[in-house]
Motif scaffolding. Sequence first.
Motif, short mmCIF file in Angstrom:
data_model
loop_
_atom_site.label_atom_id
_atom_site.label_comp_id
_atom_site.label_asym_id
_atom_site.label_seq_id
_atom_site.Cartn_x
_atom_site.Cartn_y
_atom_site.Cartn_z
N LYS A 35 0.81 -1.39 -0.02
CA LYS A 35 -0.07 0.17 0.07
C LYS A 35 0.92 1.23 0.09
CE LYS A 35 -4.13 -1.47 2.48
NZ LYS A 35 -4.79 -1.11 3.65
N ARG A 36 2.06 1.30 0.89
CA ARG A 36 2.96 2.44 0.88
C ARG A 36 3.81 2.46 -0.43
NH1 ARG A 36 3.70 0.40 5.81
NH2 ARG A 36 5.95 -0.50 5.35
N ILE A 37 3.97 1.39 -1.05
CA ILE A 37 4.72 1.57 -2.34
C ILE A 37 3.84 1.95 -3.47
CG2 ILE A 37 6.21 0.24 -4.14
CD1 ILE A 37 7.18 -1.15 -1.40
N TYR A 38 2.88 1.25 -3.49
CA TYR A 38 2.13 1.29 -5.04
C TYR A 38 0.76 2.24 -4.56
CZ TYR A 38 5.20 -2.51 -6.32
OH TYR A 38 6.10 -3.26 -6.72
N GLY A 39 0.39 2.35 -3.37
CA GLY A 39 -1.04 3.22 -3.16
C GLY A 39 -2.02 2.18 -3.64
N ILE A 40 -3.34 2.59 -4.02
CA ILE A 40 -4.36 1.97 -4.16
C ILE A 40 -4.76 2.41 -5.70
CG2 ILE A 40 -6.96 1.71 -3.93
CD1 ILE A 40 -5.27 0.34 -1.72
N TYR A 41 -4.84 1.35 -6.54
CA TYR A 41 -5.03 1.60 -7.98
C TYR A 41 -6.61 1.29 -8.28
CZ TYR A 41 -0.04 1.65 -9.28
OH TYR A 41 1.20 1.93 -9.49
N ASP A 42 -6.96 1.86 -9.54
CA ASP A 42 -8.31 1.57 -10.09
C ASP A 42 -8.40 0.02 -10.28
OD1 ASP A 42 -10.79 2.18 -11.52
OD2 ASP A 42 -9.88 1.07 -13.15
N LEU A 43 -9.23 -0.62 -9.78
CA LEU A 43 -9.64 -2.01 -9.81
C LEU A 43 -9.68 -2.55 -11.33
CD1 LEU A 43 -10.20 -4.78 -8.76
CD2 LEU A 43 -12.67 -3.93 -8.53
N ASP A 44 -10.43 -1.89 -12.26
CA ASP A 44 -10.55 -2.41 -13.60
C ASP A 44 -9.09 -2.50 -14.21
OD1 ASP A 44 -13.04 -3.02 -13.32
OD2 ASP A 44 -13.90 -0.93 -14.29
N LYS A 45 -8.26 -1.27 -13.88
CA LYS A 45 -6.86 -1.32 -14.74
C LYS A 45 -5.86 -2.33 -14.07
CE LYS A 45 -7.11 3.52 -15.90
NZ LYS A 45 -6.59 4.92 -15.77
N SER A 46 -6.11 -2.44 -12.64
CA SER A 46 -5.37 -3.60 -12.05
C SER A 46 -5.74 -5.04 -12.55
CB SER A 46 -5.59 -3.45 -10.56
OG SER A 46 -5.36 -2.14 -10.18
N LEU A 47 -7.06 -5.25 -12.61
CA LEU A 47 -7.40 -6.56 -13.22
C LEU A 47 -6.68 -6.87 -14.62
CD1 LEU A 47 -11.14 -6.40 -12.04
CD2 LEU A 47 -9.44 -8.22 -11.32
N ILE A 48 -6.60 -5.69 -15.57
CA ILE A 48 -6.03 -5.98 -16.82
C ILE A 48 -4.59 -6.11 -16.64
CG2 ILE A 48 -5.27 -4.61 -18.82
CD1 ILE A 48 -8.46 -3.48 -18.55
N ILE A 84 -4.60 -5.87 -5.87
CA ILE A 84 -6.18 -6.14 -6.00
C ILE A 84 -6.75 -6.66 -4.68
CG2 ILE A 84 -7.76 -7.68 -6.98
CD1 ILE A 84 -6.16 -7.62 -9.63
N SER A 85 -6.07 -7.26 -3.95
CA SER A 85 -6.44 -7.50 -2.42
C SER A 85 -6.61 -6.25 -1.73
CB SER A 85 -5.78 -8.59 -1.81
OG SER A 85 -5.63 -9.62 -2.46
N ASN A 86 -5.83 -5.27 -1.84
CA ASN A 86 -5.83 -4.18 -0.92
C ASN A 86 -6.98 -3.09 -1.53
OD1 ASN A 86 -3.54 -4.68 0.68
ND2 ASN A 86 -2.15 -3.75 -0.56
N ILE A 87 -7.13 -3.42 -2.86
CA ILE A 87 -8.25 -2.64 -3.36
C ILE A 87 -9.58 -3.14 -2.84
CG2 ILE A 87 -9.59 -1.95 -5.34
CD1 ILE A 87 -6.91 -2.21 -6.90
N LEU A 88 -9.74 -4.43 -2.63
CA LEU A 88 -10.92 -5.04 -2.28
C LEU A 88 -11.14 -5.15 -0.71
CD1 LEU A 88 -11.25 -7.50 -5.02
CD2 LEU A 88 -12.53 -5.28 -4.94
N SER A 89 -9.81 -4.60 -0.01
CA SER A 89 -9.75 -4.78 1.58
C SER A 89 -10.19 -6.16 2.07
CB SER A 89 -11.10 -3.89 2.02
OG SER A 89 -10.56 -2.52 1.92
N ILE A 90 -9.26 -7.33 1.15
CA ILE A 90 -9.35 -8.65 1.59
C ILE A 90 -7.72 -8.78 2.22
CG2 ILE A 90 -8.98 -10.88 0.35
CD1 ILE A 90 -10.95 -9.82 -1.77
#
Length: 105
Positions: A35-48, A84-90
């Motif tokens: 999270k500190r290194i990459y932050g939180i990206y857009d889910l759709d772009k991250s899935l791609i 993606i796990s971070n984006i979805l809070s998993i």
Amino acid sequence: MNFQSPDGENISQFLEKKDLSEAYFNSKGIQEAYKRIYGIYDLDKSLIWMIEELGEVVAAIRKTKNLEEISSEIGDLTTWIINISNILSIDLSEALNFLALFVKS
């Protein structure tokens, strides 16, 4: 997300009772670092991007069979899975330890 055991218990409590400590995985530090290194990206772009990295893993395995290159590509894929796990809070610890229930059964 809070995974439950087959008996409805919290997965961490269930694992403690089943003496599966050798199978326990804790990803909280890894996820926080990402999270500190990459932050939180857009889910759709991250899935791609994750699918693109999966393709690179497959290509490395099929074409080169070079373990260093395969390892690098698996690392890239893992990065996107963590993001993606971070984006979805998993909590990956819970997800992987939930899987360990079925592997150890």
